[in-house]
Enzyme design. Structure first.
Site, PDB file in Angstrom:
ATOM      1  N   LYS C  48      -1.141  -1.499   8.191  1.00 11.89           N
ATOM      2  CA  LYS C  48       0.172  -0.843   8.334  1.00 11.89           C
ATOM      3  C   LYS C  48       1.268  -1.903   8.481  1.00 11.89           C
ATOM      4  O   LYS C  48       1.076  -2.910   9.146  1.00 11.89           O
ATOM      5  CB  LYS C  48       0.139   0.023   9.602  1.00 11.89           C
ATOM      6  CG  LYS C  48       0.946   1.310   9.546  1.00 11.89           C
ATOM      7  CD  LYS C  48       0.765   2.106  10.851  1.00 11.89           C
ATOM      8  CE  LYS C  48       1.593   3.373  10.825  1.00 11.89           C
ATOM      9  NZ  LYS C  48       1.062   4.392   9.907  1.00 11.89           N
ATOM     10  N   SER C  52       6.475   0.206  10.143  1.00 12.68           N
ATOM     11  CA  SER C  52       5.852   1.528  10.295  1.00 12.68           C
ATOM     12  C   SER C  52       5.133   1.654  11.632  1.00 12.68           C
ATOM     13  O   SER C  52       5.107   2.727  12.234  1.00 12.68           O
ATOM     14  CB  SER C  52       4.850   1.779   9.159  1.00 12.68           C
ATOM     15  OG  SER C  52       5.470   1.642   7.906  1.00 12.68           O
ATOM     16  N   GLU C 142      -8.942   3.374  11.058  1.00 12.47           N
ATOM     17  CA  GLU C 142      -9.065   4.771  10.634  1.00 12.47           C
ATOM     18  C   GLU C 142      -9.611   4.837   9.216  1.00 12.47           C
ATOM     19  O   GLU C 142      -9.059   4.218   8.305  1.00 12.47           O
ATOM     20  CB  GLU C 142      -7.700   5.459  10.691  1.00 12.47           C
ATOM     21  CG  GLU C 142      -7.791   6.942  10.362  1.00 12.47           C
ATOM     22  CD  GLU C 142      -6.421   7.619  10.333  1.00 12.47           C
ATOM     23  OE1 GLU C 142      -6.083   8.283  11.318  1.00 12.47           O
ATOM     24  OE2 GLU C 142      -5.691   7.447   9.328  1.00 12.47           O
TER      25      GLU C 142
END
Lengths: 210, 210, 210, 210
Positions: C48, C52, C142
């Site tokens: 990321k 963000s 994730e």
């Protein structure tokens, strides 16, 4: 000239690098797949950083408008060979393409005429036509052809030049020249067993499984 | 024809695939780096297997000597797009290169005229000049341009054709057509929100960080 | 927190992404090389962006010190499947590794319980031990598992969310939901011919030569 | 043992190679991104060919059942360094991971104790746990750590050994030893200017733009 403009200018150089890398790598894979010896060991490429382009332009008194026609290494391809003799085979490959997918602009033989610093390499500057999303364009690109030993030495000299801003102290320069001699010596020893090696590599393409 | 010969014949096709992949991928990276929308999502390529070439030659009554001039998809490039409209933008890019680094041989629009099976894609067959270690050569290559949904469907149809040796049972064929409709429906829904999406993607090139 | 610190923090996440991509891609190549069907179509990954991460931290009231333990998608892996059923096979693979080279932290099934927006995917958040040049560390990552149709839709929704800063107008939202239905419809048609297709793909691993 | 079995046996070795390459390449990219000097120049890997495995088993009297526990280089990783000193830094990195994601089985220092042939390299044999689609497994892998000069020499010696089926004629052997000396000489010259160079490379990470 603003940031955005440089990005636009450099895009076709990026694309040219990608195309040229594929083309020279293809020669290698083609020869290996046919069971032939490849004079090309590996290929790298890069587009010069904007800061380095501007620095070079300043050093040689090149105005911003002339940069693309006067600075010939904005796009740079480097071809590494095992043996000094292979370098001239690669130069021949490039000459055969002259007028086809590229045009030779000029050549410089820094192997037979090596620089005072100890730098050795063969340079071919080409004109290369590229199709961009904005239309066609012809750019300059510099192809440097070297042995692994020449490349090792040049990488180190480059680092030192940056460290000392082109004023390498004498004692370092002396060592650099000694290491250039050692690299040269290694290339010569290699050339002498070259014929044996070439035959060996052709007969048994075993390198990928060393 | 012996094994060794095929290897020699296919080498320039392998090289052409590598060059063409780089060229179409460059359009994408060029547009994205300029903050523009790219009609190209991703690009794949492959050289047809010798067994598939021979099978196709047999099916269409092509003699071994004519294979290179009659079978146009020995070298195959596939370009995937997000929207149906993007396909025609990509076709325009190819047309602009006609007579430069490639030559258009013929085009087939299987989108407006989709096949009975449900197959949809746009095909452009080109003549492509390639420099090999053995000298220059012109080869044929087929460029297939499709949406992701068309590609998904075509991949599955291809697998089934192989399973049933081109005689897919009727109940499977019915399902395939229903899924082709569902894929077509998805493409249409997408086209309707396309204008919104294109603007969104142009303004924020965020996809790489989804 | 200064720029330099973020770089240091994100390095192990970059490495974890590289390792996890290799591991899931290996499952695919392993199965294909054994002539088995692979439930994994392709794998992507990203770290990321700092902007963000900070935006998400602000939105959920997470302090800078808690970012690494509270934001579970700094490292994100995405696994794409052909069929909905394949997603659950991939989840099973991950569960079998629990306690070995990774540890499952929690799972969320957004397929059986899809979001109001139309978003569908299976999420597995894991703890992953990584060896850095600075020593060992455990990070969160994730893993999102989806069909190609789910992925297509999610990519577009993500672009629109950015365009409208999370306030997508109603008429666009309606279209998005219709396209989510079309994607769902495609996945269902596909599942129904899935058994046929799986057998076909297993028997003839022809996809690489479509 | 039939063909199919070998494929199954070698799959986890293929995966291990991919994982280990990523892990050692990550050390390099991690250090460079932090502005530190990287002792790792580049990393390659390969799984030994079945024919070479069987040949080695025969030579050392290893039965087929013992191959996986007795032949330690079925999976081989090679790490190239600029300087001899860097080799020992890399060995330290591996030792720090001992008991974490890998286990050191034994080490051999062919640099301080080089072989009669002129061969120089540092070998670390590790036990590496791998998760396959079929379940977990521990395999052996050999990590060879060398300078670029050592690698150049070893590649050539390997080709010649194959050509002469391990009976290299004396006059070739003499030349090989002379070239090993030249390579050693180059490494020594390099070590002497190493401190200067390391500082230079750390201060200006310019190599990517040489």
């Amino acid at each position: 000239m603003v940031h955005k403009d440089w990005k636009k200018i450099l895009v076709p150089y990026e694309n040219a690098i990608e195309e040229l890398k594929v083309k020279f790598k293809s020669i290698r894979s083609e020869l290996l797949s046919l069971g032939e010896y490849s004079p090309i060991e590996f290929v790298t490429g890069r587009v010069k950083k904007v800061s380095s382009i501007l620095e070079k332009a300043k050093k040689y008194g090149v105005s911003e408008d002339e940069i693309e026609e006067k600075i010939e290494d904005i796009a740079g391809i480097r071809i590494m060979c095992q043996f000094v003799e292979d370098i001239y085979t690669v130069v021949d490959y490039i000459r055969e393409r002259d007028g086809k997918d590229l045009e030779i602009f000029f050549e410089k033989d820094y192997i037979n005429n090596f620089k005072d610093s100890g730098y050795r390499s063969y340079h071919v500057v080409i004109k290369y036509p590229i199709q961009t999303a904005m239309g066609p364009k012809v750019i300059l690109a510099e192809i440097q052809i070297r042995t692994l030993a020449m490349n090792f030495w040049a990488t180190i000299e480059h680092s030192l030049k940056y460290k000392y801003k082109h004023n390498i102290p004498d004692h370092i320069n002396d060592r650099l020249k000694k290491s250039s001699d050692a690299a040269f010596q290694l290339d010569q020893e290699m050339s002498e067993i070259r014929h044996e090696i070439r035959q060996a590599q052709k007969m048994f393409e075993v390198k990928s499984n060393v």
